[in-house]
Design a protein around this motif. Sequence first.
Motif, PDB file in Angstrom:
ATOM      1  N   ILE A  46     -10.618 -30.982 -17.269  1.00  0.00           N
ATOM      2  CA  ILE A  46     -11.686 -31.721 -16.726  1.00  0.00           C
ATOM      3  C   ILE A  46     -12.598 -30.740 -15.768  1.00  0.00           C
ATOM      4  O   ILE A  46     -13.664 -30.855 -15.743  1.00  0.00           O
ATOM      5  CB  ILE A  46     -11.235 -33.098 -15.908  1.00  0.00           C
ATOM      6  CG1 ILE A  46     -10.603 -34.094 -17.007  1.00  0.00           C
ATOM      7  CG2 ILE A  46     -12.249 -33.326 -15.122  1.00  0.00           C
ATOM      8  CD1 ILE A  46      -9.914 -35.001 -16.361  1.00  0.00           C
ATOM      9  N   ALA A  47     -11.758 -29.935 -14.986  1.00  0.00           N
ATOM     10  CA  ALA A  47     -12.429 -28.864 -14.275  1.00  0.00           C
ATOM     11  C   ALA A  47     -13.126 -28.069 -15.033  1.00  0.00           C
ATOM     12  O   ALA A  47     -14.483 -27.806 -14.448  1.00  0.00           O
ATOM     13  CB  ALA A  47     -11.549 -28.382 -13.273  1.00  0.00           C
ATOM     14  N   VAL A  48     -12.641 -27.491 -15.862  1.00  0.00           N
ATOM     15  CA  VAL A  48     -13.535 -26.363 -17.019  1.00  0.00           C
ATOM     16  C   VAL A  48     -14.764 -27.239 -17.413  1.00  0.00           C
ATOM     17  O   VAL A  48     -15.831 -26.566 -17.230  1.00  0.00           O
ATOM     18  CB  VAL A  48     -12.701 -25.858 -17.750  1.00  0.00           C
ATOM     19  CG1 VAL A  48     -13.637 -25.031 -18.684  1.00  0.00           C
ATOM     20  CG2 VAL A  48     -11.688 -24.994 -17.294  1.00  0.00           C
ATOM     21  N   ILE A  49     -14.857 -28.375 -17.849  1.00  0.00           N
ATOM     22  CA  ILE A  49     -15.760 -29.020 -18.526  1.00  0.00           C
ATOM     23  C   ILE A  49     -16.799 -29.293 -17.464  1.00  0.00           C
ATOM     24  O   ILE A  49     -18.088 -29.170 -17.722  1.00  0.00           O
ATOM     25  CB  ILE A  49     -15.210 -30.354 -19.337  1.00  0.00           C
ATOM     26  CG1 ILE A  49     -14.612 -29.837 -20.448  1.00  0.00           C
ATOM     27  CG2 ILE A  49     -16.441 -31.504 -19.673  1.00  0.00           C
ATOM     28  CD1 ILE A  49     -13.744 -31.039 -21.338  1.00  0.00           C
ATOM     29  N   GLN A  50     -16.616 -29.721 -16.236  1.00  0.00           N
ATOM     30  CA  GLN A  50     -17.363 -30.285 -15.334  1.00  0.00           C
ATOM     31  C   GLN A  50     -18.141 -28.854 -14.836  1.00  0.00           C
ATOM     32  O   GLN A  50     -19.577 -28.751 -14.598  1.00  0.00           O
ATOM     33  CB  GLN A  50     -16.689 -30.634 -14.084  1.00  0.00           C
ATOM     34  CG  GLN A  50     -16.241 -32.124 -14.177  1.00  0.00           C
ATOM     35  CD  GLN A  50     -15.821 -32.622 -12.840  1.00  0.00           C
ATOM     36  OE1 GLN A  50     -15.159 -31.953 -12.027  1.00  0.00           O
ATOM     37  NE2 GLN A  50     -15.808 -33.956 -12.865  1.00  0.00           N
ATOM     38  N   GLY A  51     -17.620 -27.685 -14.684  1.00  0.00           N
ATOM     39  CA  GLY A  51     -18.266 -26.268 -14.465  1.00  0.00           C
ATOM     40  C   GLY A  51     -19.167 -26.033 -15.589  1.00  0.00           C
ATOM     41  O   GLY A  51     -20.286 -25.542 -15.141  1.00  0.00           O
ATOM     42  N   LEU A  52     -18.594 -25.939 -16.698  1.00  0.00           N
ATOM     43  CA  LEU A  52     -19.775 -25.752 -17.994  1.00  0.00           C
ATOM     44  C   LEU A  52     -20.655 -26.646 -18.168  1.00  0.00           C
ATOM     45  O   LEU A  52     -21.805 -26.189 -18.116  1.00  0.00           O
ATOM     46  CB  LEU A  52     -18.928 -25.732 -19.262  1.00  0.00           C
ATOM     47  CG  LEU A  52     -17.770 -24.706 -19.310  1.00  0.00           C
ATOM     48  CD1 LEU A  52     -16.984 -24.991 -20.549  1.00  0.00           C
ATOM     49  CD2 LEU A  52     -18.579 -23.320 -19.558  1.00  0.00           C
ATOM     50  N   GLY A  53     -20.646 -27.818 -17.584  1.00  0.00           N
ATOM     51  CA  GLY A  53     -21.503 -28.873 -17.902  1.00  0.00           C
ATOM     52  C   GLY A  53     -22.796 -28.686 -16.796  1.00  0.00           C
ATOM     53  O   GLY A  53     -23.667 -28.789 -16.986  1.00  0.00           O
ATOM     54  N   ASN A  54     -22.294 -28.207 -15.414  1.00  0.00           N
ATOM     55  CA  ASN A  54     -23.440 -27.913 -14.675  1.00  0.00           C
ATOM     56  C   ASN A  54     -23.980 -26.858 -14.910  1.00  0.00           C
ATOM     57  O   ASN A  54     -25.335 -26.265 -14.652  1.00  0.00           O
ATOM     58  CB  ASN A  54     -22.634 -27.733 -13.041  1.00  0.00           C
ATOM     59  CG  ASN A  54     -22.178 -28.874 -12.572  1.00  0.00           C
ATOM     60  OD1 ASN A  54     -22.680 -29.943 -12.816  1.00  0.00           O
ATOM     61  ND2 ASN A  54     -21.187 -28.827 -11.676  1.00  0.00           N
ATOM     62  N   ASN A  55     -23.366 -25.618 -15.446  1.00  0.00           N
ATOM     63  CA  ASN A  55     -23.955 -24.461 -15.902  1.00  0.00           C
ATOM     64  C   ASN A  55     -24.832 -24.654 -16.991  1.00  0.00           C
ATOM     65  O   ASN A  55     -26.046 -23.976 -17.222  1.00  0.00           O
ATOM     66  CB  ASN A  55     -22.837 -23.219 -16.354  1.00  0.00           C
ATOM     67  CG  ASN A  55     -22.144 -22.805 -15.289  1.00  0.00           C
ATOM     68  OD1 ASN A  55     -22.507 -22.890 -14.015  1.00  0.00           O
ATOM     69  ND2 ASN A  55     -21.155 -22.232 -15.567  1.00  0.00           N
ATOM     70  N   LEU A  56     -24.524 -25.652 -18.058  1.00  0.00           N
ATOM     71  CA  LEU A  56     -25.386 -25.802 -19.176  1.00  0.00           C
ATOM     72  C   LEU A  56     -26.681 -26.426 -18.675  1.00  0.00           C
ATOM     73  O   LEU A  56     -27.821 -26.228 -19.114  1.00  0.00           O
ATOM     74  CB  LEU A  56     -24.647 -26.699 -20.100  1.00  0.00           C
ATOM     75  CG  LEU A  56     -23.812 -26.133 -21.065  1.00  0.00           C
ATOM     76  CD1 LEU A  56     -22.892 -26.966 -21.916  1.00  0.00           C
ATOM     77  CD2 LEU A  56     -24.316 -24.854 -21.660  1.00  0.00           C
ATOM     78  N   LYS A  57     -26.432 -27.527 -17.789  1.00  0.00           N
ATOM     79  CA  LYS A  57     -27.642 -28.261 -17.308  1.00  0.00           C
ATOM     80  C   LYS A  57     -28.781 -27.348 -16.598  1.00  0.00           C
ATOM     81  O   LYS A  57     -30.143 -27.438 -16.706  1.00  0.00           O
ATOM     82  CB  LYS A  57     -27.275 -29.176 -16.340  1.00  0.00           C
ATOM     83  CG  LYS A  57     -28.339 -30.283 -15.666  1.00  0.00           C
ATOM     84  CD  LYS A  57     -27.816 -31.134 -14.531  1.00  0.00           C
ATOM     85  CE  LYS A  57     -28.928 -31.997 -14.049  1.00  0.00           C
ATOM     86  NZ  LYS A  57     -28.143 -32.907 -13.104  1.00  0.00           N
ATOM     87  N   THR A  58     -28.208 -26.363 -15.770  1.00  0.00           N
ATOM     88  CA  THR A  58     -28.856 -25.192 -15.316  1.00  0.00           C
ATOM     89  C   THR A  58     -29.873 -24.255 -16.147  1.00  0.00           C
ATOM     90  O   THR A  58     -31.019 -23.975 -16.181  1.00  0.00           O
ATOM     91  CB  THR A  58     -28.164 -24.439 -14.293  1.00  0.00           C
ATOM     92  OG1 THR A  58     -27.555 -25.172 -13.434  1.00  0.00           O
ATOM     93  CG2 THR A  58     -29.085 -23.598 -13.616  1.00  0.00           C
ATOM     94  N   ALA A  59     -28.974 -24.132 -17.151  1.00  0.00           N
ATOM     95  CA  ALA A  59     -29.702 -23.111 -18.111  1.00  0.00           C
ATOM     96  C   ALA A  59     -30.578 -24.000 -18.802  1.00  0.00           C
ATOM     97  O   ALA A  59     -31.725 -23.386 -19.334  1.00  0.00           O
ATOM     98  CB  ALA A  59     -28.575 -22.768 -19.215  1.00  0.00           C
ATOM     99  N   PHE A  60     -30.404 -25.144 -19.259  1.00  0.00           N
ATOM    100  CA  PHE A  60     -31.382 -25.995 -20.098  1.00  0.00           C
ATOM    101  C   PHE A  60     -32.438 -26.316 -19.150  1.00  0.00           C
ATOM    102  O   PHE A  60     -33.815 -26.287 -19.851  1.00  0.00           O
ATOM    103  CB  PHE A  60     -30.827 -27.356 -20.589  1.00  0.00           C
ATOM    104  CG  PHE A  60     -30.007 -26.944 -22.040  1.00  0.00           C
ATOM    105  CD1 PHE A  60     -30.606 -26.274 -23.237  1.00  0.00           C
ATOM    106  CD2 PHE A  60     -28.637 -27.121 -22.116  1.00  0.00           C
ATOM    107  CE1 PHE A  60     -29.842 -26.195 -24.191  1.00  0.00           C
ATOM    108  CE2 PHE A  60     -27.981 -27.028 -23.069  1.00  0.00           C
ATOM    109  CZ  PHE A  60     -28.471 -26.363 -24.216  1.00  0.00           C
ATOM    110  N   SER A  61     -32.361 -26.550 -17.900  1.00  0.00           N
ATOM    111  CA  SER A  61     -33.450 -26.776 -17.318  1.00  0.00           C
ATOM    112  C   SER A  61     -34.451 -25.553 -17.191  1.00  0.00           C
ATOM    113  O   SER A  61     -35.748 -25.943 -16.812  1.00  0.00           O
ATOM    114  CB  SER A  61     -32.959 -27.254 -15.790  1.00  0.00           C
ATOM    115  OG  SER A  61     -32.278 -28.477 -15.749  1.00  0.00           O
TER     116      SER A  61
ATOM    117  N   LEU B  92     -34.719 -23.118 -19.032  1.00  0.00           N
ATOM    118  CA  LEU B  92     -35.364 -22.984 -20.426  1.00  0.00           C
ATOM    119  C   LEU B  92     -36.346 -23.772 -20.747  1.00  0.00           C
ATOM    120  O   LEU B  92     -37.598 -23.523 -21.086  1.00  0.00           O
ATOM    121  CB  LEU B  92     -34.205 -22.995 -21.453  1.00  0.00           C
ATOM    122  CG  LEU B  92     -34.474 -23.029 -22.892  1.00  0.00           C
ATOM    123  CD1 LEU B  92     -35.216 -21.430 -23.116  1.00  0.00           C
ATOM    124  CD2 LEU B  92     -33.597 -23.283 -23.910  1.00  0.00           C
ATOM    125  N   SER B  93     -36.437 -25.027 -20.390  1.00  0.00           N
ATOM    126  CA  SER B  93     -37.291 -26.289 -20.384  1.00  0.00           C
ATOM    127  C   SER B  93     -38.549 -25.865 -19.405  1.00  0.00           C
ATOM    128  O   SER B  93     -39.834 -25.817 -19.890  1.00  0.00           O
ATOM    129  CB  SER B  93     -36.722 -27.375 -19.802  1.00  0.00           C
ATOM    130  OG  SER B  93     -37.754 -28.467 -19.925  1.00  0.00           O
TER     131      SER B  93
END
Length: 54
Positions: free
Chosen positions: A32-47, A49-50
């Motif tokens: 759960i901790a890893v997924i939450q960390g990756l989720g925040n990083n992906l959100k930042t990356a896609f933002s 990129l957008s």
Amino acid sequence: MKSLIVRFAKDESGATAVEYGLIAAGISVAIIAVIQGLGNNLKTAFSSLSSALK
């Protein structure tokens, strides 16, 4: 009565199931901790990129 308590204290028949449960809980928390960390990083990356594509 004392021998009954001593036998109960030495009985380890259910200890393995408890240990496996604790290991599974620890692994779940780590996932759960890893997924939450990756989720925040992906959100930042896609933002970023957008906004770069606009």
